[in-house]
Write an enzyme that holds these catalytic residues in place. Sequence first.
Site, mmCIF file in Angstrom:
data_model
loop_
_atom_site.group_PDB
_atom_site.id
_atom_site.type_symbol
_atom_site.label_atom_id
_atom_site.label_comp_id
_atom_site.label_asym_id
_atom_site.label_seq_id
_atom_site.Cartn_x
_atom_site.Cartn_y
_atom_site.Cartn_z
ATOM 1 C CD GLU A 11 107.079 -54.472 -22.525
ATOM 2 O OE1 GLU A 11 106.815 -54.125 -23.701
ATOM 3 O OE2 GLU A 11 106.241 -54.416 -21.608
ATOM 4 C CB ALA A 39 107.934 -53.371 -15.616
ATOM 5 C CD GLU A 99 102.546 -56.862 -20.913
ATOM 6 O OE1 GLU A 99 103.246 -56.408 -19.989
ATOM 7 O OE2 GLU A 99 102.777 -57.943 -21.479
ATOM 8 N N GLY A 146 104.020 -52.855 -19.319
ATOM 9 C CA GLY A 146 103.143 -53.549 -18.380
ATOM 10 C C GLY A 146 101.846 -52.797 -18.126
#
Length: 737
Positions: free
Chosen positions: A149, A67, A127, A124
């Site tokens: 994270e 992210a 993911e 992310g």
Amino acid sequence: MTYENFKTDLDGDGILTVTWDMPERSMNVLSGSSMKDLGGIIEKVTSDDAIKGVIITSGKAAFGAGADLGEMGSNASASAGDQTHEQKLAKQFAGVMAFNNLLRTLETCGKPVVAAINGLAMGGCLEVTLACHYRVAADDDSIQLGLPEAKVGLLPGGGGTQRLPRLIGAANALPLLLQGKSLRPRKAAEMGVIHKAVPASQLLIEAKRWIKEEGDAEQPWDKKGYKVPGGTPYDKGNSTTFVIGNALLRKTTYGNYPAQINIMKCVYEGTQVPIDAGLRIEGRYFVDLLNRPESKNMIRSLFLSMQELGKGARRPAGVDKTEVKKLGMLGAGMMGAGIAYVSAKVGMEVVLIDTDQAAADKGKAYSEDLLDKAIGKGRETEEGKQALLSKITATTDYDALKGCDLIIEAVFEDRDVKAEVTKKSEVLLSDDAVFGSNTSTLPITGLAKASSRPANFIGIHFFSPVDRMPLVEIIVGKETTDATLAKAMDYVAQIKKTPIVVNDSRGFYTSRCFGTYVSEGVEMFAEGIAPALVDNVGRMTGMPRGPLEMSDDVALDLAHRVRTATKKDLGDKYVATAADPLMEKMVVDLGRYGRKNKKGFYDYPEDGKKRLWPGLGDLVEAKVTTSSPELVEKLKKRLLYRQAIEAARCFEEQVVTDVRDADVGSIIGWGFAPYTGGPLSLIDTVGTAEFVKACDGFADELGERFRPNQLLRDMAETNDTFYSRFNPKGQMAAAAE
Ligand code: NAD
């Protein structure tokens, strides 16, 4: 189809290759604009019959870094203020779920989607791949796949806590999620995180083969009769995962890290319900973290500030970039050997000098030892080892220093010895070469007096063990120029460490503040608080070890020497403490120097674990031997606030001038409780007014060492924060919240 961040190409078989390649970025990140594009692509894939399958890959060396935390922080602060708390939470939840819905649409689009992972995929970005039906990665050990994270106080909010346990089971997924550990592709394939690791050249070929030959467009968890591998938390065999997992988590974090607690909850609750409900559970715990000071502080210090400092935020502007090609390392002891290793590792030529050849050779042998260990772990090759060793010349001959761009001395901590090596080596240097001292205590301006070119003299303070500690504290002396500072910072960047820049002062910044932690621990012991309680409380604050353990590690005789020298230098101004006579007794009368002679606050038996020295009870009568939650809270505050107030004093005295240096330096330098974001973030979080009140209370009870300085009092009047009053350029706006 044109997108800002993706290129698409439809082949004759109806396979759409989607190449992620953000303009003007070295890495792909999940920014708002990337997500918008992804949404458009998924819509197209779903609605266009000509598209039979999809490959998502990257046009950069890495697949994607995760992210965009900077953007996330700015959005969080931009959306604050004009709405109620509930509205803010609802907006954040909607934002998280928008991304999750996107990925859910991707995995239920009815067409097979492959992630062709050509390079690093983190957070992310990994993911996104977990929402693909097939994951194939290039078989390259330099590639890392992970969900880091938790390391910055967050949790994977794009379905990571739900899809990973559904792929590999909670018992295997939890360590990866809780520790943010990354895997190499082959290991990831072994564990079932990805399906296959293939040579890089075969990546797209394998992706297309799978679509054409197998092409199952349904995720395992969407199939009828799906069961989570290893079962749900209540299934036999899996219940211990959570019982033991929770206990272990408590043991290692003392409840200081909400991210890890929330990850545990996401997996525990989420694996008992269908995936859509699981994603909503994850979304709620993610939003909870977004609003926690721990996460905000960790993102700011451990990610944004660290990145800014690493990129040279504190480097003087307008000075040309330099490169150290040849380093002279004076002193091949513990520190010199480590500095030689990290410098040769990045290709510098290193001249490693000591007083006799055997000592110089021993210093070089340290590199050999580290390299052999790395070979044993498959992280180094024999050729790599020989190449690195060939860069280090171990010698006693000062003439070999000719042509060095930089010299660092790490000889004994003695002004005269340091003065001698400074004079001896400087005459061999060119005008612009820099001389750095690795002294841990001696003021740089004083050491520079031995130099004929004090403008080129600077402190370059490493931490032990050098190969593992990421921080370098750069100390600017009175006459040090910007050009010298820039050169020292360029060197630190070359060896891939993070620099902080501080001004000259006793103990500089890190040693001065760290010293207060260990000395407050010794004070507690001297007051009659049981030593086991002192060290347990120390660990509970989030410091890596208790203060008495750390005193032993640093060496009691060294601490005593520094204390005696300080006393001598300060004269009447020295404030004696209850710890002074105790330390004198331990060191001078009892010869207990700490871990180094296996006798300190602890005993270090050859055949067992260290244990508290039973004789401590004869030195001080333990008056406080049992704890209550209130006492623990009070002692925890004492240990943390004592360090924080010293950091605030350093700030007022301009020893440290940038809040990022103060906070990042504390965490990666002396292990200050990372969840706080550093001592200044801690004060901001507590609130300056509250902090000053608490410290005044401690000062009245325990002594003036806790008395708040003027800067803190000024700030307390308006409850001002360090990050708003001294907000460095480039910080995320959320810092001012
Ligand atoms: P050390 O005793 O392990 O090594 C010092 C080396 O310097 C020895 O090998 C010695 O033979 C050599 N030496 C002495 N005089 C010399 C001379 N005239 N010319 C060349 N070599 C000479 O000590 P160390 O722990 O490596 O510390 C070295 C310096 O680094 C000190 O200034 C210390 O304060 C500082 N420092 C130490 C640490 C630490 O954790 N040990 C951390 C940061 C900074």
